[in-house]
Design a protein around this motif. Structure first.
Motif, mmCIF file in Angstrom:
data_model
loop_
_atom_site.group_PDB
_atom_site.id
_atom_site.type_symbol
_atom_site.label_atom_id
_atom_site.label_comp_id
_atom_site.label_asym_id
_atom_site.label_seq_id
_atom_site.Cartn_x
_atom_site.Cartn_y
_atom_site.Cartn_z
ATOM 1 N N CYS A 112 -30.930 2.746 -49.837
ATOM 2 C CA CYS A 112 -31.406 1.494 -50.199
ATOM 3 C C CYS A 112 -30.754 0.697 -49.079
ATOM 4 C CB CYS A 112 -31.348 0.979 -51.537
ATOM 5 S SG CYS A 112 -32.153 1.447 -52.835
ATOM 6 N N HIS A 137 -38.727 -2.257 -53.823
ATOM 7 C CA HIS A 137 -39.180 -2.248 -52.212
ATOM 8 C C HIS A 137 -38.320 -1.214 -51.566
ATOM 9 C CE1 HIS A 137 -42.259 -5.378 -52.859
ATOM 10 N NE2 HIS A 137 -41.319 -6.226 -53.224
ATOM 11 N N LEU A 180 -32.943 -6.518 -48.611
ATOM 12 C CA LEU A 180 -32.051 -7.132 -49.381
ATOM 13 C C LEU A 180 -30.495 -6.543 -49.243
ATOM 14 C CD1 LEU A 180 -31.148 -9.567 -51.121
ATOM 15 C CD2 LEU A 180 -31.727 -8.441 -53.023
ATOM 16 N N SER A 192 -36.848 -5.992 -58.088
ATOM 17 C CA SER A 192 -38.238 -5.870 -57.476
ATOM 18 C C SER A 192 -37.820 -5.475 -55.892
ATOM 19 C CB SER A 192 -38.882 -7.100 -57.336
ATOM 20 O OG SER A 192 -38.082 -8.241 -56.744
ATOM 21 N N SER A 193 -36.369 -5.780 -55.510
ATOM 22 C CA SER A 193 -36.060 -5.571 -54.246
ATOM 23 C C SER A 193 -35.633 -3.996 -54.243
ATOM 24 C CB SER A 193 -34.565 -6.300 -53.890
ATOM 25 O OG SER A 193 -35.051 -7.828 -53.810
ATOM 26 N N GLY A 241 -38.197 -10.377 -54.287
ATOM 27 C CA GLY A 241 -37.664 -9.281 -53.909
ATOM 28 C C GLY A 241 -38.231 -8.987 -52.552
ATOM 29 N N PHE A 242 -37.263 -8.123 -51.687
ATOM 30 C CA PHE A 242 -37.691 -7.779 -50.476
ATOM 31 C C PHE A 242 -36.692 -6.533 -50.097
ATOM 32 C CE2 PHE A 242 -34.598 -11.084 -49.947
ATOM 33 C CZ PHE A 242 -33.779 -10.657 -49.003
#
Ligand code: NAP
Length: 308
Positions: free
Chosen positions: A172, A25, A143, A21-22, A139-140
């Motif tokens: 990322c 995002h 990260l 999930s990170s 997640g964020f």
């Protein structure tokens, strides 16, 4: 960096917990994918991921998520990677990049490698970033910012594919390093895996101490022990798989660790203050260099908020 077109048309995430999930995002933040497809085995995680909306589509099978993707990233516990690779193999399109985020790399090459179809670029990876939380809510986007991501391509991997995956991780927020999988495993054994084992062990020992009640352990848990409990709260499935799949490197480092611990035991028994002082001085300098390298903060309480 603002991009004119996304780096990938479709990215599939097999597993949408903390790391998956990170990544979703971070991909959104960096406009790295036109479509993000996600897969999780449990209905509960799929429903929650759909609610949070970090993927454009959620799928009930890994093969459906991976179909037509230009980049597929396996984000499951290490012990589940082989089955995931086997399940997606028939739907991987020629020219696609297949990667993973597993915390060990030699075992992943052993388990996933045999299922990679001709024409698919398999490039194992490991973002050295994480928290003790799991699941799609954990997640964020930030990260991976400023953290290293290690890629361990096998001999013969096309350079252009490695370059593209490097660009992806940079998008990322990561810094990227390429290294041999065996070297990765020994480096991570000393910097991450054995420290986690020590944390699991000290918290277990404290909980088992008969002279000390569990309420005292909680009440008097000053800095040192409290920080161990945070690490020892890490996901049991993930860490079980790490130790089962990085056995040799972990045992090698543990052997060395036990010898050094015995030397400390001797120094305490014989009152060798100089030995203790010298070691603690050296380790304090290492902490300083980690902060100087931007890998942690010097803020009190490791930058965490204290509840008044
Ligand atoms: P997580 O939050 O527990 O998420 C795991 C994901 O994998 C979930 O979506 C889960 O779906 C799915 N999953 C679990 N068992 C599966 C199976 N048997 N088959 C297919 N999917 C399965 O874990 P994470 O922290 O993101 O870790 C994922 C990977 O990243 C691991 O390989 C770990 O070694 C690596 N890693 C972790 C960290 C960290 O600090 N956590 C850092 C770097 C790398 P359900 O919820 O439906 O079960």
């Amino acid at each position: 960096m603002t991009r004119t077109a996304p780096l990938f048309t479709k990215v599939a995430l097999i597993g949408v917990g903390l790391i998956g999930s990170s990544l979703a995002h971070a991909m959104r933040r960096g406009s790295l994918a036109a479509h993000i497809a996600g897969y999780a085995p449990s209905e509960k995680t799929r429903a929650r991921a759909a609610e949070l909306g970090f993927c454009d589509s959620m799928h009930a099978t890994p093969a459906d998520a991976a179909r037509d993707a230009d980049l597929v990233i396996l984000c499951t516990p290490v012990g589940a990677l082989q089955a995931a690779a086997e399940a997606i193999a028939p739907s991987l399109k020629p020219g696609a990049i297949l990667s993973d985020v597993g915390s060990v790399k030699t075992a992943v090459i052993r388990d996933v490698g045999p299922f990679v179809p001709q024409g698919v670029h398999f490039i194992p990876g490991h973002p050295i970033a994480g928290t003790e939380h799991s699941g799609p809510d954990a997640g964020f986007a930030e990260l991976f910012d400023g953290r290293w991501c290690v890629l361990t391509p096998v001999a013969g991997t096309e350079e252009a594919a490695v370059t593209k995956l490097t660009e992806f991780w940079r998008g990322c927020g990561s810094r990227v390093e390429v290294m041999d999988s065996k070297h990765h495993d020994i480096v991570l054994a000393i910097t991450s895996h054995v420290p986690h084992l020590i944390a699991y062990n000290i918290v277990g020992t404290a909980a088992d101490l008969e002279e000390v009640t569990s309420s005292e352990v909680i009440k008097f848990s000053a800095g040192g022990f409290r920080d161990f409990t945070r690490i020892a709260a890490s996901d049991p499935t993930m860490w079980r798989d790490v130790f089962l799949n990085n056995r040799e490197a972990v045992l090698e480092v543990l052997g060395r660790f036990s010898e050094d611990l015995s030397a400390l035991q001797r120094a305490i028994r014989w009152g060798d203050g100089d030995m203790l002082f010298d070691l603690f001085t050296r380790t304090r300098a290492i902490r300083r260099s980690i902060i100087d390298a931007g890998q942690d903060t010097a803020a009190p309480n490791f930058g965490r908020n204290v509840k008044k």
